[in-house]
Design a protein around this motif. Structure first.
Motif, PDB file in Angstrom:
ATOM      1  N   ARG A   1       4.056  -7.930 -13.984  1.00  0.00           N
ATOM      2  CA  ARG A   1       4.712  -6.947 -13.338  1.00  0.00           C
ATOM      3  C   ARG A   1       4.541  -5.703 -13.872  1.00  0.00           C
ATOM      4  N   ILE A   2       4.109  -4.630 -13.105  1.00  0.00           N
ATOM      5  CA  ILE A   2       4.147  -3.079 -13.561  1.00  0.00           C
ATOM      6  C   ILE A   2       4.942  -2.326 -12.637  1.00  0.00           C
ATOM      7  N   GLU A   3       5.072  -1.155 -13.183  1.00  0.00           N
ATOM      8  CA  GLU A   3       5.826   0.011 -12.716  1.00  0.00           C
ATOM      9  C   GLU A   3       5.221   1.287 -12.620  1.00  0.00           C
ATOM     10  N   VAL A   4       3.960   1.167 -11.811  1.00  0.00           N
ATOM     11  CA  VAL A   4       3.218   2.375 -11.589  1.00  0.00           C
ATOM     12  C   VAL A   4       3.404   3.281 -10.313  1.00  0.00           C
ATOM     13  N   THR A   5       4.086   2.367  -9.358  1.00  0.00           N
ATOM     14  CA  THR A   5       4.574   3.058  -8.015  1.00  0.00           C
ATOM     15  C   THR A   5       5.966   3.500  -7.803  1.00  0.00           C
ATOM     16  N   GLY A   6       6.791   3.659  -8.913  1.00  0.00           N
ATOM     17  CA  GLY A   6       7.981   4.052  -8.648  1.00  0.00           C
ATOM     18  C   GLY A   6       9.069   2.947  -8.595  1.00  0.00           C
ATOM     19  N   SER A   7       8.299   1.451  -8.622  1.00  0.00           N
ATOM     20  CA  SER A   7       9.307   0.302  -8.540  1.00  0.00           C
ATOM     21  C   SER A   7       8.134  -0.613  -9.019  1.00  0.00           C
ATOM     22  N   GLY A   8       8.576  -1.981  -9.054  1.00  0.00           N
ATOM     23  CA  GLY A   8       7.955  -2.998  -9.628  1.00  0.00           C
ATOM     24  C   GLY A   8       6.989  -3.591  -8.427  1.00  0.00           C
ATOM     25  N   SER A   9       5.430  -3.870  -9.157  1.00  0.00           N
ATOM     26  CA  SER A   9       4.680  -4.315  -8.247  1.00  0.00           C
ATOM     27  C   SER A   9       3.864  -5.603  -9.156  1.00  0.00           C
ATOM     28  N   VAL A  10       3.338  -6.657  -8.668  1.00  0.00           N
ATOM     29  CA  VAL A  10       2.653  -7.592  -9.344  1.00  0.00           C
ATOM     30  C   VAL A  10       1.078  -7.436  -9.149  1.00  0.00           C
ATOM     31  N   ALA A  11       0.605  -7.819 -10.316  1.00  0.00           N
ATOM     32  CA  ALA A  11      -0.831  -7.724 -10.723  1.00  0.00           C
ATOM     33  C   ALA A  11      -1.414  -8.972 -10.854  1.00  0.00           C
ATOM     34  N   HIS A  12      -2.529  -9.544 -10.322  1.00  0.00           N
ATOM     35  CA  HIS A  12      -2.787 -10.865 -10.494  1.00  0.00           C
ATOM     36  C   HIS A  12      -4.323 -10.872 -11.185  1.00  0.00           C
ATOM     37  N   PHE A  13      -4.543 -11.396 -12.286  1.00  0.00           N
ATOM     38  CA  PHE A  13      -5.879 -11.214 -13.034  1.00  0.00           C
ATOM     39  C   PHE A  13      -6.831 -12.465 -12.371  1.00  0.00           C
ATOM     40  N   LEU A  14      -8.015 -12.085 -12.147  1.00  0.00           N
ATOM     41  CA  LEU A  14      -9.034 -13.081 -11.941  1.00  0.00           C
ATOM     42  C   LEU A  14     -10.060 -13.565 -12.786  1.00  0.00           C
TER      43      LEU A  14
END
Length: 491
Positions: free
Chosen positions: A457-470
């Protein structure tokens, strides 16, 4: 000469009027103090307008929890989407001088888009101002302008060429995209020259010297830093804004007093403190309904959209408003044209307490019967809601911690540079807090969101978003999926 008895009655009347005028100010100050004491908001800048004058301004609470700096009338807050009203006003002022044609297609001003869907759909400046462009908002332009700041004018034009028509056609849809395009039109001379256009057309004429789209030009000691009220005790969060990602749809820092001059001009048709500073016609044009909407935002019902303004009602009164929110900030800018009153409330936390403060001010200005008792109840309700919100946040954090089981790979395996043609570059690296990520100027700690799924979970857009590694077949990281796009790892 006025008779002595008449003079006495006159003095009594004036003293009574002064006492009444002072009373609502006292009530407003007390209500703001209660919101801060309750923990509903860390700090606020408030200004109230009657006609063409600012009749009240006050700073509440803290500007920075860590240093203990307090808010005063010279404290700057990020106003986020409230900027749209400033941008729209700049466009209509240029149009009034025939420097822009609102009925003309944007390809007249951005000829690079000829032959694209923007051309075949004949999207006009009026369509952009009214947010009915009829195009699918695919995020690349918004992400680069509002968050990463990683763009050039030519890059934005290149990305816009791939945009396609929306199925719903030219109907109102709230988006940053249209005002990003207006920024390109206003800023025909360079990447960020829209800033100079808004300053030239709006800020300088209205003497809004404490409103700026250049954060680096502001004294650090006068900037209210972002906080969150989600934690049991209000806490500081990172500032994710800098010059590069202050954009035409959300690009200014301002004091409440400075923004109130804009509200006064809107109420009085370009007059502030008895002096005409802008022509009335273009301002009235921004306040005219150009699109329909039917949405509820808290206690405010939105029925239409002008140019940069939501049009609706509150408590039986017509209300023009433009709010803004971003991680750690909330802005309320509104006015009642039929009552010639307006309110600006700026805060350094994204909290509905901002609207509660504004609504209380209107109740006082309109002398609503029983306002104090009614809002005392609202305060108690808000206190319960805040407690429930914080409890939910704590429960969510507990669940997230449970999902953060040991990863199958060491954190070093997730480091590297990842690229996407639309959204740009993400750098994942080991920092002071563990795994961290940077996308242009946006940066965040990477919290393990789901270890089993290699998700962070990262917050680079002003709120939380999830990034999945492949991972590839050999078990090495090959990319990361974020915002429904794959960023390929650079060799």
């Amino acid at each position: 000469m006025m008779p002595v008895r008449a003079i006495g009655f006159f003095l009594i009347y004036m003293l009574g009027a002064t006492a009444q005028a002072a009373d609502w100010r006292t009530e407003v100050t007390g209500f703001g103090d209660r919101l801060v004491a309750q923990g509903a908001v860390p700090g606020m800048g408030v200004a109230v307008v009657r006609g063409d004058q600012i009749v009240y301004r006050h700073g509440f609470g803290i500007a920075d929890l860590e240093s203990g700096r307090t808010v005063d009338n010279d404290t700057y807050f990020y106003i986020a989407s409230s900027t749209k009203a400033l941008t729209a006003t700049a466009v209509t002022l240029e149009a009034a001088r025939h420097e822009l044609d609102l009925s003309a297609p944007i390809t007249d001003y951005l000829p690079e888009l000829k032959g694209t869907a923007w051309d075949t759909q004949r999207v006009t400046l009026d369509d952009l101002l009214a947010m009915r462009d009829g195009m699918k908002d695919r995020w690349p332009v918004v992400f680069r302008t509002a968050y990463s700041g990683d763009f050039t004018r030519s890059k934005l034009i290149e990305l816009l060429k791939d945009y396609e028509p929306a199925e719903h056609g030219k109907t109102f849809e709230y988006t940053n995209l249209d005002y990003n395009l207006l920024g390109l039109v206003l800023g025909r001379k360079g990447k960020n020259s829209w800033k100079q256009a808004v300053e030239r057309e709006v800020l300088i004429p209205l003497q809004m010297s404490q409103t700026s789209a250049d954060l680096s030009a502001l004294p650090e000691r006068q900037i209210a830093l972002p906080h969150t009220i989600a934690t049991s005790a209000t806490s500081r969060i990172p500032l994710l804004k800098a010059d590069a990602n202050l954009h035409a749809a959300g690009g200014h820092f301002s004091t409440a007093s400075s923004l109130a001059r804009f509200v006064a001009a809107q109420i009085s048709g370009g007059i502030v403190d008895g002096k005409r500073l802008l022509p009335a016609g273009p301002l009235r044009q921004t306040q005219t309904q150009h699109a329909r909407q039917d949405r509820q935002f808290g206690d405010y019902h939105r029925t239409g959209w002008g140019y940069g303004w939501d049009i609706g009602d509150y408590d039986g009164e017509r209300l023009l408003h433009r709010f803004g929110s971003f991680g750690g900030y909330r802005a309320h800018m509104s006015f009642m044209p039929d009552r010639s009153v307006g309110v600006v409330v700026l805060a350094n936390a994204n909290t509905p307490a901002v609207d509660l403060m504004a609504s209380y001010i209107y109740a006082q200005l309109l002398e609503r019967h029983g306002a104090s008792a009614r809002f005392t109840v609202k305060l108690k309700q808000f206190e319960k809601q805040l407690a429930a919100y914080r409890a939910h946040y704590q429960a969510d954090m507990h669940k997230r911690q449970q999902r953060a089981a040991p990863l199958a790979h060491p954190l070093e395996a997730f480091t590297g540079t990842f690229e996407n043609a639309e959204l740009g570059t993400m750098d994942w690296y080991l920092g002071k807090t563990g795994l961290e990520v940077r996308a242009g100027i946006a940066h965040s700690r990477a919290e393990i969101y789901n270890a089993a799924d290699n998700a962070f979970r990262i917050e680079v857009t002003g709120s939380g978003s999830v990034a999945h590694f492949l991972f590839d077949k050999s078990g090495h990281v090959s990319g990361v999926r974020f915002l429904d796009r794959v960023f390929a790892k650079r060799p």
